[in-house]
Design a protein around this motif. Structure first.
Motif, short mmCIF file in Angstrom:
data_model
loop_
_atom_site.label_atom_id
_atom_site.label_comp_id
_atom_site.label_asym_id
_atom_site.label_seq_id
_atom_site.Cartn_x
_atom_site.Cartn_y
_atom_site.Cartn_z
N SER A 45 0.84 -1.19 0.00
CA SER A 45 0.00 0.00 0.00
C SER A 45 0.88 1.25 0.00
CB SER A 45 -0.92 0.01 1.22
OG SER A 45 -1.79 1.11 1.19
N PHE A 46 0.62 2.12 -0.96
CA PHE A 46 1.39 3.35 -1.12
C PHE A 46 0.53 4.55 -0.74
CE2 PHE A 46 2.74 6.73 -4.28
CZ PHE A 46 3.89 7.10 -3.60
N ALA A 47 1.06 5.42 0.10
CA ALA A 47 0.30 6.55 0.63
C ALA A 47 0.14 7.70 -0.36
CB ALA A 47 0.95 7.08 1.90
N GLY A 48 0.98 7.72 -1.41
CA GLY A 48 0.90 8.78 -2.40
C GLY A 48 1.81 9.96 -2.08
N THR A 49 1.99 10.81 -3.09
CA THR A 49 2.75 12.05 -2.94
C THR A 49 1.95 13.17 -3.60
OG1 THR A 49 3.94 11.73 -5.03
CG2 THR A 49 4.96 10.80 -3.03
N SER A 50 2.49 14.35 -3.62
CA SER A 50 1.77 15.48 -4.21
C SER A 50 1.55 15.28 -5.71
CB SER A 50 2.52 16.78 -3.97
OG SER A 50 3.80 16.75 -4.59
N THR A 51 2.43 14.52 -6.36
CA THR A 51 2.32 14.32 -7.81
C THR A 51 1.72 12.98 -8.20
OG1 THR A 51 4.57 13.41 -7.92
CG2 THR A 51 4.32 15.79 -8.24
N THR A 52 1.54 12.09 -7.21
CA THR A 52 1.13 10.72 -7.50
C THR A 52 0.10 10.25 -6.48
OG1 THR A 52 3.39 10.32 -8.27
CG2 THR A 52 1.98 8.38 -7.94
N PRO A 53 -1.04 9.72 -6.93
CA PRO A 53 -2.09 9.32 -5.98
C PRO A 53 -1.75 8.06 -5.20
CG PRO A 53 -2.72 8.72 -8.20
CD PRO A 53 -1.45 9.52 -8.32
N ALA A 54 -2.40 7.91 -4.05
CA ALA A 54 -2.27 6.70 -3.24
C ALA A 54 -2.84 5.52 -4.01
CB ALA A 54 -3.02 6.89 -1.93
N VAL A 55 -2.27 4.35 -3.75
CA VAL A 55 -2.74 3.14 -4.42
C VAL A 55 -2.40 1.92 -3.56
CG1 VAL A 55 -0.60 2.87 -5.76
CG2 VAL A 55 -2.73 1.84 -6.61
N SER A 56 -3.27 0.93 -3.58
CA SER A 56 -3.03 -0.32 -2.87
C SER A 56 -3.20 -1.47 -3.85
CB SER A 56 -3.99 -0.49 -1.70
OG SER A 56 -3.76 0.47 -0.70
N ALA A 57 -2.33 -2.46 -3.75
CA ALA A 57 -2.45 -3.64 -4.59
C ALA A 57 -3.60 -4.51 -4.10
CB ALA A 57 -1.14 -4.44 -4.56
N ALA A 58 -4.17 -5.28 -4.99
CA ALA A 58 -5.17 -6.27 -4.59
C ALA A 58 -4.49 -7.33 -3.75
CB ALA A 58 -5.81 -6.89 -5.82
N GLY A 59 -5.13 -7.77 -2.68
CA GLY A 59 -4.52 -8.73 -1.78
C GLY A 59 -4.22 -10.07 -2.45
N ASP A 60 -3.06 -10.64 -2.14
CA ASP A 60 -2.67 -11.95 -2.65
C ASP A 60 -2.82 -12.97 -1.52
OD1 ASP A 60 -1.68 -14.00 -4.17
OD2 ASP A 60 0.43 -13.43 -3.95
N PHE A 61 -3.75 -13.92 -1.70
CA PHE A 61 -4.05 -14.89 -0.65
C PHE A 61 -2.99 -15.98 -0.59
CE2 PHE A 61 -5.99 -18.82 0.93
CZ PHE A 61 -6.45 -18.37 2.17
N VAL A 62 -2.56 -16.28 0.63
CA VAL A 62 -1.58 -17.33 0.86
C VAL A 62 -2.17 -18.36 1.84
CG1 VAL A 62 0.72 -17.91 1.73
CG2 VAL A 62 0.37 -15.82 0.39
N ASP A 63 -2.15 -19.59 1.42
CA ASP A 63 -2.61 -20.71 2.25
C ASP A 63 -1.44 -21.24 3.06
OD1 ASP A 63 -3.96 -22.82 3.35
OD2 ASP A 63 -3.91 -24.05 1.54
N VAL A 64 -1.54 -21.18 4.38
CA VAL A 64 -0.47 -21.64 5.27
C VAL A 64 -0.84 -23.03 5.80
CG1 VAL A 64 0.84 -21.18 7.37
CG2 VAL A 64 0.12 -19.27 5.91
N LYS A 65 0.04 -23.98 5.51
CA LYS A 65 -0.21 -25.38 5.91
C LYS A 65 0.38 -25.69 7.29
CE LYS A 65 -2.15 -26.60 2.00
NZ LYS A 65 -3.56 -27.02 1.92
#
Length: 287
Positions: free
Chosen positions: A267-287
């Protein structure tokens, strides 16, 4: 090729004598005069004068109460597709509001024939709705074309507003408000291996990019702090695990210990020249 608008001798003039000419006839939403466009009723223009070189002029008691672009949010533009944004102008006059016009621009002034860059409104007439006695909100839109933009255009732009009242009064202000224009951003994530054994190392990679208007491509955003976040399966919100800085090419890479099933994202908070953006979550199965 980058083209700055060349402003003619009548630059910035409020073209009240040419009310029948729709602004939308300009396919790229840019003209050579850097002015405003109206299609108000003919009776509303009686006695009105063309705007002088001043940044703001007024005739009568017409007042602009607010000018808001894109609902108050920054204007993020990508690399290829044109992007349309709304501009809402709220104004008042004792006779009521007949029409409004707008222009969004950067440069020293609309009268500067060397350095002004702007986009005009799409519509030939504003859509004005009465919000209370003698006060209306007029809605217009402007379209940004990334093919005409360069990276330094990611800055604060000025919004010009001109309002025309039913009795012929008007007000014009080249800098009625400001809006932040940004280079659109993208963020990816990949957590591996999948599945993973509990207690084993999980490697989380990704990349932060943003629109580069100079090359019409998305390029890596260098040396930016990005949060690695985790959301346990069944939970509603993410929790920040650590902060990782992007590489010289915008890539991200870090490791964590796998404990429970869940989603990983950057997740990126953004800067004055670039908007905030978050990646779609990647699910991990823990065995």
């Amino acid at each position: 090729m980058r083209i700055r608008a060349t402003v003619a001798a009548v630059t910035g003039a409020l073209a009240l004598s040419a009310l029948a000419v729709p602004a939308a006839q300009a396919d790229d939403r840019r003209t050579s005069d850097g002015g405003y466009a109206f299609s108000a009723p003919a009776e509303a223009s009686k006695g009105a004068k063309a705007r002088s070189a001043a940044a703001a002029v007024q005739q009568g008691d017409t007042k602009v109460l607010s000018v808001v672009a894109n609902g108050g949010k920054p204007l993020a533009v990508g690399t290829t597709a044109k992007k349309k944004f709304s501009i809402a102008i709220t104004a008042t006059d004792d006779s009521g509001i007949a029409d409004a016009s707008t222009i969004i621009w950067i440069g020293k002034s609309l009268e500067d024939d060397e350095d002004v860059f702007y986009f005009e409104q799409n519509e030939s007439r504003a859509s004005c709705k009465v919000v209370k006695a003698n006060t209306s909100t007029c809605t217009l839109s402007v379209t940004f074309d990334p093919k005409e933009m360069i990276n330094t255009d990611a800055t604060s732009w000025r919004i010009g507003a001109a309002v025309f009242a039913n009795d012929g009064d008007y007000t014009v202000n080249d800098s009625a408000a400001k809006a932040r224009v940004q280079r659109s951003s993208k963020l990816t994530v990949n957590a591996s291996p999948e599945p993973v054994k509990k207690g084993k190392t999980l490697t989380v990679t990704g990349k932060l990019t943003r629109a580069n208007w100079d090359t019409a491509t998305y390029k890596g955003y260098t040396a930016q702090p990005v949060k690695l976040q985790f959301r346990k399966k069944g939970a509603k919100s993410y929790t920040t695990v650590k902060t990782v800085k992007t590489s010289s090419t915008g890539t991200l890479k870090t490791t964590v210990k796998a404990s429970v099933d869940g989603y990983w994202r950057y997740s990126f908070a953004g800067t004055s020249t670039t908007p905030a953006v978050s990646a779609a979550g990647d699910f991990v199965d823990v065995k």
